[in-house]
Design an enzyme around this catalytic site. Structure first.
Site, PDB file in Angstrom:
ATOM      1  NE  ARG A 108      -8.359  -6.818  -9.284  1.00 27.74           N
ATOM      2  CZ  ARG A 108      -7.448  -7.540  -9.919  1.00 27.74           C
ATOM      3  NH1 ARG A 108      -7.835  -8.612 -10.624  1.00 27.74           N
ATOM      4  NH2 ARG A 108      -6.170  -7.229  -9.849  1.00 27.74           N
TER       5      ARG A 108
ATOM      6  CD  GLN B 141      -3.368  -8.874  -7.129  1.00 36.89           C
ATOM      7  OE1 GLN B 141      -3.002  -7.707  -7.118  1.00 36.89           O
ATOM      8  NE2 GLN B 141      -3.718  -9.492  -8.232  1.00 36.89           N
TER       9      GLN B 141
ATOM     10  CG  ASP C 212       0.513  -6.769  -6.230  1.00 44.19           C
ATOM     11  OD1 ASP C 212       0.411  -7.487  -7.225  1.00 44.19           O
ATOM     12  OD2 ASP C 212      -0.387  -6.005  -5.835  1.00 44.19           O
TER      13      ASP C 212
ATOM     14  CE  LYS D 163      -1.853 -11.835 -18.508  1.00 38.01           C
ATOM     15  NZ  LYS D 163      -2.888 -11.587 -17.491  1.00 38.01           N
TER      16      LYS D 163
ATOM     17  CG  HIS E 255       3.498  -5.469 -13.416  1.00 40.00           C
ATOM     18  ND1 HIS E 255       2.547  -4.670 -12.826  1.00 40.00           N
ATOM     19  CD2 HIS E 255       4.020  -4.741 -14.435  1.00 40.00           C
ATOM     20  CE1 HIS E 255       2.489  -3.508 -13.450  1.00 40.00           C
ATOM     21  NE2 HIS E 255       3.371  -3.526 -14.441  1.00 40.00           N
TER      22      HIS E 255
ATOM     23  CG  HIS F 161       5.216  -3.956  -9.120  1.00 44.66           C
ATOM     24  ND1 HIS F 161       4.394  -4.019  -8.008  1.00 44.66           N
ATOM     25  CD2 HIS F 161       4.438  -4.246 -10.190  1.00 44.66           C
ATOM     26  CE1 HIS F 161       3.168  -4.312  -8.400  1.00 44.66           C
ATOM     27  NE2 HIS F 161       3.167  -4.463  -9.709  1.00 44.66           N
TER      28      HIS F 161
ATOM     29  CB  CYS G 225       1.253  -2.213 -10.539  1.00 39.05           C
ATOM     30  SG  CYS G 225      -0.362  -2.504 -11.245  1.00 39.05           S
TER      31      CYS G 225
END
Length: 403
Positions: A125, A143, A145, A227, A273, A147, A96
């Protein structure tokens, strides 16, 4: 582990493996990566059709960047760090903040908004070893992802757009129903209470406008905003949290995102997101366990196994294989020295949904015998066999066609 655990299925179906000397890092085998790419390409088409532009951002970024975004304080202990002698760098745990950098290049106008970016972001991670679980929880993952940079008045429409997309994808994957939760402000968070009040109300209203009744999940929001969390329920009645929609006013402020407002002044965009899967590996694990390793035709790594009865039909078998492959069907040759019955068993064990058997008559007449996993057979011309399997290869198509 039972036979339907995705870790056992990965071995049986030769999809991927993990090693003790590389914990949480997945080695994708050809069949597993074929499945991976089917899902990735499918979602890529869906995102493009919904108005998202695909981007690609760096893996390694300076510590100062993550400090500004707030991720260093929140996730720093779980980041993989690299020191080049002058700077401390870190592998990105999420994409992000990188998308904000793309938005920030150039002067943006309110007329351009909403701006939608999507990325299959490779993330790392440093999860505790005890929390790792097959490919559901790893240290390296990708991911889906996405946005959106928009104004407040755009939020409802953008959430509705994403909800339509998410519903289509989940139905195609065999999950017509899902559960929704609204995750509210955590105890440790960025932003003032007035902003949280506004964003929680905005996201809750957007969900209701989409006909969703979200249960409240108190304190489970992201550190930057509330979220919506979407959970799938598999055939064993287990619930899996996958997709998410998050509303964020913090990152645009911290990373100085702005656009020219209608009055000529500068304004901050809101950032939404999005993720449908959350992690491609995790979704693959869920799908394998949900379907017991026997995936729908459109998802199967190998969709059809071409099996000549004897070596005399090997040439025609190669023609059949080429015809399927030319039509975009994932075909594999089962033309070894074993008997045809043993090859049928082998294809069944590898969860190949269809066999195309060719013998003397099939070769002479330009036909194939399509054999389903349950033993049902259909003797059809090769052209018809190709069209039948092409129809089944569409996402969400029925599992089998009655002969």
């Amino acid at each position: 582990m039972d036979d339907l655990d995705h870790r056992n299925l990965s071995v049986k179906l030769n999809l991927w493996h993990l090693q003790d000397d590389a914990p949480g890092m997945v080695f994708w085998h050809p069949r597993g990566y074929a499945l991976y790419r089917v899902l990735e390409d499918y979602v890529r088409r869906k995102m493009r059709g919904a108005g998202y532009a695909e981007v690609r951002t760096p893996q390694l970024l300076p510590r100062e960047f993550w400090v500004r975004s707030g991720h260093w304080d929140k996730f720093g202990e779980h980041m993989f760090r690299v020191d080049d002698g002058e700077h401390t760098m870190a592998l990105k745990p999420m994409s992000c903040p990188c998308h904000v950098q793309i938005f920030n290049k150039g002067l943006r106008s309110w007329r351009e908004l909403p701006i939608r970016y999507a990325e299959f972001g490779a993330c790392h991670r440093n999860e505790p070893s005890g929390s790792l679980h097959g490919i559901m929880r790893t240290r390296a993952f990708e991911q889906d992802d996405a946005h959106v940079f928009c104004r407040e008045q755009d939020v409802e429409g953008e959430v509705a757009r994403f909800m339509a997309l998410l519903g289509e994808v989940y139905r195609d994957l065999g999950f017509p129903d899902y559960e929704v939760a609204l995750a509210t402000r955590p105890s440790v968070r960025a932003g003032d209470d007035a902003t949280w009040d506004r964003l929680e109300a905005m996201l809750g209203n957007a969900a209701r406008q989409c006909g969703l009744e979200a249960r409240i999940n108190p304190g489970e929001g992201a550190f930057y905003g509330p979220k919506l969390e979407f959970s799938l329920r598999d055939r064993l009645a287990r619930s899996w949290q996958c997709g998410t929609v998050q509303l964020d006013a913090v990152l645009p402020q911290r990373l100085d995102a702005s656009y020219v407002a209608p009055d000529g002044g500068r304004a901050r965009p809101l950032m939404i997101h999005h993720a449908i899967f959350g992690s491609l590996g995790r979704m693959i694990a869920i799908l394998l366990e949900h379907h017991g390793g026997v995936l729908p035709f459109w998802l199967s790594p190998d969709q059809v196994a071409v099996a000549p009865i004897s070596r005399d039909q090997a040439g025609y078998g190669a023609e059949v294989l080429a015809a399927f492959e030319g039509a975009g069907i994932r075909a594999v040759a089962y033309d070894g020295a074993d008997t045809i019955s043993r090859r049928i068993v082998a294809a069944h064990d590898m969860a190949v949904p269809v066999m195309a058997i060719v013998g003397k008559r099939e070769m002479r007449e330009g036909r194939v015998t399509l054999r389903e996993r349950d033993g049902l057979q259909a003797d059809v011309p090769l052209v018809e066999a190709v069209s039948r399997l092409q129809a089944r290869a569409r996402p969400g198509a029925p599992a089998a066609e009655t002969p």
